[in-house]
Design a protein around this motif. Sequence first.
Motif, mmCIF file in Angstrom:
data_model
loop_
_atom_site.group_PDB
_atom_site.id
_atom_site.type_symbol
_atom_site.label_atom_id
_atom_site.label_comp_id
_atom_site.label_asym_id
_atom_site.label_seq_id
_atom_site.Cartn_x
_atom_site.Cartn_y
_atom_site.Cartn_z
ATOM 1 N N ARG A 93 0.941 4.623 -2.586
ATOM 2 C CA ARG A 93 1.547 5.384 -1.479
ATOM 3 C C ARG A 93 0.480 5.788 -0.456
ATOM 4 N N SER A 132 -0.792 2.731 1.395
ATOM 5 C CA SER A 132 0.284 2.249 2.253
ATOM 6 C C SER A 132 0.441 3.122 3.501
ATOM 7 N N GLU A 133 0.346 4.431 3.324
ATOM 8 C CA GLU A 133 0.423 5.336 4.468
ATOM 9 C C GLU A 133 -0.760 5.144 5.403
ATOM 10 N N GLY A 182 -0.251 1.589 6.957
ATOM 11 C CA GLY A 182 1.075 1.292 7.485
ATOM 12 C C GLY A 182 1.069 1.158 8.990
#
Length: 195
Positions: free
Chosen positions: A68, A71-72, A75
Amino acid sequence: MARPRKFVESDVVSSAGEVFAVHGLAAATLDDLVRATGLGKQSLYNAFGGKRELFLRALSEDREEAARAVSEALGHGDALPLERIRGHMLLMAIDFSHSDRRVSLTTRALVESTGEDDALSTATRAGIDQLAGIYAQCLEHARENGDLPADANVPSLAMYFVAITRGMELLGRAGVGRAALTAVALDALRVLRAP
């Protein structure tokens, strides 16, 4: 009739994860886990099946949290893909340079993994592949933007960044300072420059 559980499973897994991150799977004792979780030995066995199974549960949660976070960081945003990777790498250098930071369970499992076909090695490889997949998406966007050569080996570069960040984490844990980790991060990014 079985008694109802009087604990929050995710809290127990998180507390156990802290123990495993400090000691590793092999060195963590049941007494360490009992102290950290507040559960008795039999309750730990009944709820999770044993120390190894509890480690795998904690590893799974750590892996999802790490995925997470990466990915953040990588992103879609206003910054170009390679700028996002650069920012992420520099933040990792800062984060990993804190002397009180514990090693992630993903990295701990990587160090303890035997490479054999067992549950620990399989879970560790899944975590590494998951992180590499996130880097690969960002790198693929960079290639589509023309910021990477068309023939760039995206899967290899993605695994490279997983290796660099896991290595930076271990170096930071060993006491390597922010300046040196920042230099590692910046040098790692030089491979992305198109010829």
